[in-house]
Scaffold this motif. Structure first.
Motif, PDB file in Angstrom:
ATOM      1  N   ARG A 136      52.297  87.108  39.912  1.00 40.44           N
ATOM      2  CA  ARG A 136      53.478  86.593  40.611  1.00 40.44           C
ATOM      3  C   ARG A 136      54.322  85.750  39.658  1.00 40.44           C
ATOM      4  O   ARG A 136      55.552  85.872  39.632  1.00 40.44           O
ATOM      5  CB  ARG A 136      53.072  85.767  41.828  1.00 40.44           C
ATOM      6  CG  ARG A 136      54.276  85.203  42.581  1.00 40.44           C
ATOM      7  CD  ARG A 136      53.902  84.556  43.892  1.00 40.44           C
ATOM      8  NE  ARG A 136      53.038  83.384  43.718  1.00 40.44           N
ATOM      9  CZ  ARG A 136      52.649  82.590  44.713  1.00 40.44           C
ATOM     10  NH1 ARG A 136      53.019  82.868  45.957  1.00 40.44           N
ATOM     11  NH2 ARG A 136      51.870  81.555  44.489  1.00 40.44           N
ATOM     12  N   ALA A 137      53.664  84.921  38.869  1.00 43.71           N
ATOM     13  CA  ALA A 137      54.396  84.086  37.907  1.00 43.71           C
ATOM     14  C   ALA A 137      55.098  84.945  36.855  1.00 43.71           C
ATOM     15  O   ALA A 137      56.225  84.640  36.442  1.00 43.71           O
ATOM     16  CB  ALA A 137      53.437  83.099  37.239  1.00 43.71           C
ATOM     17  N   ILE A 138      54.437  86.031  36.439  1.00 47.18           N
ATOM     18  CA  ILE A 138      55.040  86.926  35.439  1.00 47.18           C
ATOM     19  C   ILE A 138      56.285  87.607  35.993  1.00 47.18           C
ATOM     20  O   ILE A 138      57.347  87.639  35.349  1.00 47.18           O
ATOM     21  CB  ILE A 138      54.015  87.982  34.970  1.00 47.18           C
ATOM     22  CG1 ILE A 138      52.956  87.326  34.090  1.00 47.18           C
ATOM     23  CG2 ILE A 138      54.704  89.124  34.205  1.00 47.18           C
ATOM     24  CD1 ILE A 138      51.784  88.237  33.748  1.00 47.18           C
ATOM     25  N   ILE A 139      56.175  88.165  37.209  1.00 44.05           N
ATOM     26  CA  ILE A 139      57.315  88.858  37.821  1.00 44.05           C
ATOM     27  C   ILE A 139      58.471  87.884  38.054  1.00 44.05           C
ATOM     28  O   ILE A 139      59.643  88.201  37.782  1.00 44.05           O
ATOM     29  CB  ILE A 139      56.916  89.526  39.151  1.00 44.05           C
ATOM     30  CG1 ILE A 139      55.829  90.584  38.931  1.00 44.05           C
ATOM     31  CG2 ILE A 139      58.142  90.149  39.827  1.00 44.05           C
ATOM     32  CD1 ILE A 139      56.223  91.730  38.039  1.00 44.05           C
ATOM     33  N   GLU A 140      58.155  86.690  38.527  1.00 45.35           N
ATOM     34  CA  GLU A 140      59.200  85.688  38.746  1.00 45.35           C
ATOM     35  C   GLU A 140      59.874  85.299  37.424  1.00 45.35           C
ATOM     36  O   GLU A 140      61.085  85.051  37.391  1.00 45.35           O
ATOM     37  CB  GLU A 140      58.613  84.439  39.409  1.00 45.35           C
ATOM     38  CG  GLU A 140      58.257  84.622  40.876  1.00 45.35           C
ATOM     39  CD  GLU A 140      59.485  84.671  41.785  1.00 45.35           C
ATOM     40  OE1 GLU A 140      60.619  84.482  41.279  1.00 45.35           O
ATOM     41  OE2 GLU A 140      59.311  84.897  42.992  1.00 45.35           O
ATOM     42  N   THR A 141      59.114  85.267  36.329  1.00 42.99           N
ATOM     43  CA  THR A 141      59.687  84.918  35.028  1.00 42.99           C
ATOM     44  C   THR A 141      60.551  86.055  34.486  1.00 42.99           C
ATOM     45  O   THR A 141      61.632  85.816  33.940  1.00 42.99           O
ATOM     46  CB  THR A 141      58.569  84.573  34.025  1.00 42.99           C
ATOM     47  OG1 THR A 141      57.750  83.529  34.562  1.00 42.99           O
ATOM     48  CG2 THR A 141      59.151  84.103  32.700  1.00 42.99           C
ATOM     49  N   LEU A 142      60.087  87.296  34.642  1.00 38.35           N
ATOM     50  CA  LEU A 142      60.881  88.447  34.210  1.00 38.35           C
ATOM     51  C   LEU A 142      62.229  88.466  34.916  1.00 38.35           C
ATOM     52  O   LEU A 142      63.278  88.636  34.283  1.00 38.35           O
ATOM     53  CB  LEU A 142      60.131  89.750  34.503  1.00 38.35           C
ATOM     54  CG  LEU A 142      58.986  90.141  33.570  1.00 38.35           C
ATOM     55  CD1 LEU A 142      58.175  91.284  34.185  1.00 38.35           C
ATOM     56  CD2 LEU A 142      59.511  90.555  32.201  1.00 38.35           C
ATOM     57  N   TYR A 143      62.193  88.274  36.232  1.00 39.97           N
ATOM     58  CA  TYR A 143      63.423  88.348  37.018  1.00 39.97           C
ATOM     59  C   TYR A 143      64.213  87.039  36.986  1.00 39.97           C
ATOM     60  O   TYR A 143      65.442  87.030  36.868  1.00 39.97           O
ATOM     61  CB  TYR A 143      63.093  88.713  38.469  1.00 39.97           C
ATOM     62  CG  TYR A 143      64.291  88.652  39.394  1.00 39.97           C
ATOM     63  CD1 TYR A 143      65.408  89.464  39.183  1.00 39.97           C
ATOM     64  CD2 TYR A 143      64.308  87.778  40.485  1.00 39.97           C
ATOM     65  CE1 TYR A 143      66.507  89.394  40.023  1.00 39.97           C
ATOM     66  CE2 TYR A 143      65.403  87.714  41.337  1.00 39.97           C
ATOM     67  CZ  TYR A 143      66.502  88.523  41.099  1.00 39.97           C
ATOM     68  OH  TYR A 143      67.587  88.453  41.929  1.00 39.97           O
ATOM     69  N   GLY A 144      63.516  85.913  37.083  1.00 40.03           N
ATOM     70  CA  GLY A 144      64.194  84.626  37.168  1.00 40.03           C
ATOM     71  C   GLY A 144      64.866  84.192  35.881  1.00 40.03           C
ATOM     72  O   GLY A 144      65.831  83.427  35.910  1.00 40.03           O
ATOM     73  N   CYS A 145      64.367  84.697  34.728  1.00 45.19           N
ATOM     74  CA  CYS A 145      64.925  84.292  33.434  1.00 45.19           C
ATOM     75  C   CYS A 145      65.501  85.472  32.647  1.00 45.19           C
ATOM     76  O   CYS A 145      66.083  85.264  31.576  1.00 45.19           O
ATOM     77  CB  CYS A 145      63.864  83.585  32.591  1.00 45.19           C
ATOM     78  SG  CYS A 145      63.198  82.098  33.371  1.00 45.19           S
ATOM     79  N   GLY A 146      65.306  86.694  33.146  1.00 41.23           N
ATOM     80  CA  GLY A 146      65.872  87.864  32.474  1.00 41.23           C
ATOM     81  C   GLY A 146      65.264  88.153  31.119  1.00 41.23           C
ATOM     82  O   GLY A 146      65.961  88.569  30.186  1.00 41.23           O
TER      83      GLY A 146
END
Length: 299
Positions: A136-146
């Protein structure tokens, strides 16, 4: 000069002078190896110094039968760069690809996820496992920070400046940039760090690496691709999705909500604004809204 030595020298040039990543260096090397292999298979005894335009043209004809125009264009570009290097080092006077044109290719834009689809993917994560909190943290980082997938797997704990609201990202060519990070992404990274990562036995080399596998080592690119692929299947989303899809969605959603293209360029780490414009395939309704809101003749 033999092909083997020329390739070693070129890789050192790309690494030291150009500052390219190991992935980019590997890709460039593969193009040269394909040419070398074709020469061997056809018993053509030409060196990097002596190879002629006619021989290169024969190789390109051979390649055109095996790969699509986009791959063909990439190989031509890779070889052109190699021979430009030889000219730069004064091994050659001319580039045998100088008059060879790359095939015309249509620019294909990757799929974009809607906000609802991203929420669906995240809800599909099994949070009952330690890997779930990490994913979840990885997906949020991929999307949240591009971020690019390579930037995520190389993200360090010492790169997190949460109080200032930024993370430090090391991108292509080891170029660093600061990217804003939202509260939701910070929240899920902190949950992963405190509840999962802090209880792992971590290899000394990975002490500062943020995202770890279950053995306490850093993740690979292939692992991230597998995580995204599995989540896509569980969520029942039929689009072709990769880790890069989240980066593309990040840029597209920012633009659709009124963000400045130059700001998006800085956050993505693009040297050229032209590269950023690839991410701006907006639907006509959004373009109409822009005209209605901002054009002086809208009435």
């Amino acid at each position: 000069m033999k092909w083997h030595q020329a390739l070693i020298d070129y890789k050192n040039y790309l690494r030291i002078e150009r500052g390219l990543s190991e992935n980019s260096i590997t890709n460039y090397s593969l193009d040269i190896k394909k040419l070398q292999q074709w020469l061997n298979e056809n018993t053509i005894d030409e060196t990097p110094i002596s190879i002629s335009e006619d021989t290169i043209q024969q190789f390109i004809y051979h390649v055109a039968k095996l790969v699509n125009p986009a791959s063909q264009s990439r190989i031509i570009s890779g070889l052109r760069g190699f021979f430009n290097y030889l000219i730069f080092e004064e091994y050659r006077k001319t580039n045998p690809l100088e008059l060879i044109e790359s095939p015309k290719t249509a620019r294909k834009l990757p799929d974009t996820l809607s906000e609802k689809e991203i929420d669906l993917l995240i809800r599909s994560i099994d949070l009952s496992t330690p890997q779930g909190e990490r994913n979840r943290a990885i997906i949020e980082t991929l999307y949240g920070c591009g971020l690019r997938v390579s930037e995520v797997i190389n993200l360090k704990i010492s790169d997190l400046f949460f109080e200032e609201g930024f993370i430090k990202v090391t991108g292509k060519g080891d170029k660093q940039r600061f990217v804003p990070i939202g509260n939701l992404t910070k929240k899920y990274i902190n949950i992963y760090r405190k509840e999962i990562r802090n209880h792992q036995e971590i290899f000394p080399q990975a002490k500062d690496t943020l995202f770890l596998n279950r053995r306490g080592k850093g993740l690979t690119r292939a692992m991230i691709f597998t995580i995204v692929k599995n989540l896509t299947e569980i969520a029942g989303i039929k689009k072709t999705i990769s880790p890069h899809t989240f980066r593309h969605s990040f840029a597209t959603h920012l633009l659709e909500n009124g963000a400045n293209l130059r700001a998006i360029q800085q956050m993505l780490g693009h040297e050229s604004i032209t590269t950023t414009e690839i991410y701006t395939h907006l639907d006509k309704s959004h373009l109409t809204e822009v005209i209605n809101r901002f054009h002086p003749r809208k009435d």
